[in-house]
Scaffold this active site. Structure first.
Site, short mmCIF file in Angstrom:
data_model
loop_
_atom_site.label_atom_id
_atom_site.label_comp_id
_atom_site.label_asym_id
_atom_site.label_seq_id
_atom_site.Cartn_x
_atom_site.Cartn_y
_atom_site.Cartn_z
N SER A 1 0.91 -1.11 -0.02
CA SER A 1 0.10 0.09 -0.02
C SER A 1 0.95 1.43 0.01
CB SER A 1 -0.91 -0.16 1.14
OG SER A 1 -1.93 0.88 1.18
N ASP B 1 -1.75 13.66 13.62
CA ASP B 1 -1.77 14.88 13.17
C ASP B 1 -0.85 15.18 11.84
OD1 ASP B 1 -3.76 15.90 15.12
OD2 ASP B 1 -2.36 16.65 16.34
N HIS C 1 -7.39 -6.08 0.21
CA HIS C 1 -6.23 -4.94 0.13
C HIS C 1 -5.15 -5.53 0.97
CE1 HIS C 1 -4.09 -1.29 -0.37
NE2 HIS C 1 -4.20 -1.01 0.88
#
Length: 268
Positions: free
Chosen positions: A96, A187, A246
Site C-alpha cells: 500500500s 496530526d 487490500h
C-alpha cells in the site's frame, strides 16, 4: 536523491537462520497506519533463508513523529536506515503506502534494489478514503479508554468493520495513566495526507525485476491503472491472489509468502 532531514526509524532486524551468507536481505515496508509488527509472522518465515529487515515509517509504530509525508522523504528515511545497517542492496517489498515508498526508493536509487515487490498499490493518485479511520482514531484519543473493549466501542462509532477496527487497534498502547492512546503521529499524517494519496516520487522508470501482487477483491490495482503501472514499472509481473482484499498478506498469507519466495528465488 533530494536532501531531506532523515528520521531514525525503528527497525526489526532479524538475522538469517540458514548459513547461506550469499542471500541478499529482504526489506519490508508497511502501509498507512501499519507497522513492522504487523509483519512478524511473515518475517519469521523469510528469516529461515535470509536476513529480514522491517521498518516503522515516520509517524508510524515506534518511529518519531515529524512533519512531512512525501515519498521522497520516506524513501530517504529507509535508505538512511539501510546505510546504518550496512545493507547496500536488498529485495524491497512494500504494501500500500509502503509500496509507493518502495517504488520511489527503486526509482531514485535503483542500484540499491535487487528486486522490487509491490503489494496492492499502483503508482497513481487515489481519492480521499480515510476520513472515517482518522475520525475513529481521534475519537479514541479524546475518549481516553482504559481497555481495548472500550477502545473498540469508540472506534465503532466511525468504523463498522471489525477487521478494520482490529487493524486500527494495533496502533493503541497503554500510557502511564493506564489509558489506551494512539501511538501514530495522527496530526502529521493528516497534514501529509495529500502527499500520501498522491503518486510516488521520481521521474524515471524502474527497469529492474518487479512483482506486483494484487488482491482479487481489492480495487487498488484496477485495470485502468495498468498503463500507468507499466510506464513506471515496465518489467512488472502482475499476480492476482484469489479471495484476497487490500490486506492480501493477511487474507492469504501462505499464497502471499509463496509468491514472494518464488519471485525472490528467480532473481537471486
Amino acid at each position: 536523491m533530494t536532501n531531506h532531514a532523515s528520521v531514525d526509524l525503528y527497525v526489526i532486524d532479524l538475522p538469517a537462520e540458514s548459513d547461506d551468507d550469499d542471500q541478499l536481505p529482504v526489506v519490508v515496508i508497511h502501509g498507512l497506519l501499519g507497522s513492522a509488527d504487523n509483519w512478524r509472522s511473515h518475517l519469521k518465515v523469510w528469516q529461515r533463508s535470509r536476513r529480514v529487515i522491517a521498518v516503522d515509517l515516520r509517524n508510524h509504530g515506534r518511529s518519531p513523529h515529524v512533519e512531512g509525508m512525501s515519498y521522497t522523504a520516506m524513501s530517504q528515511d529507509v535508505l538512511t536506515t539501510l546505510d546504518k545497517l550496512g545493507v547496500e542492496r536488498a529485495h524491497v517489498l512494500g504494501h500500500s503506502m509502503g509500496g509507493k515508498v518502495a517504488i520511489t526508493l527503486a526509482r531514485m536509487a535503483p542500484e540499491r534494489c535487487a528486486s522490487l515487490m509491490v503489494a496492492d498499490i499502483a503508482p497513481v493518485a487515489y481519492q480521499h478514503g480515510h476520513d472515517d479511520v482518522f475520525a475513529a482514531l481521534e475519537r479514541v484519543s479524546a475518549g481516553k479508554p482504559t481497555n481495548r473493549r472500550e477502545a473498540d466501542a469508540l472506534l465503532a462509532e466511525h468504523v463498522d468493520s471489525r477487521p478494520v477496527r482490529l487493524f486500527l487497534a494495533t496502533n493503541l498502547v497503554r500510557n502511564e495513566q493506564g489509558e489506551m492512546e494512539v501511538r501514530v503521529g495522527l496530526d502529521e499524517i493528516q497534514r501529509g495526507y495529500e502527499a500520501i494519496i498522491g503518486k510516488p516520487d521520481g521521474d524515471r522508470a524502474f527497469d529492474g525485476p518487479t512483482l506486483v501482487l494484487k488482491g482479487a477483491d481489492s480495487h487498488y490495482v484496477a485495470d485502468d491503472m495498468l498503463p500507468a503501472l507499466r510506464e513506471v514499472l515496465p518489467r512488472a509481473k502482475i499476480v492476482t491472489l484469489k479471495n484476497a482484499g487490500h490486506w492480501l498478506h493477511a487474507d492469504q498469507p501462505e499464497a502471499f509468502q509463496q509468491a514472494v519466495d518464488t519471485f525472490i528465488a528467480a532473481h537471486s
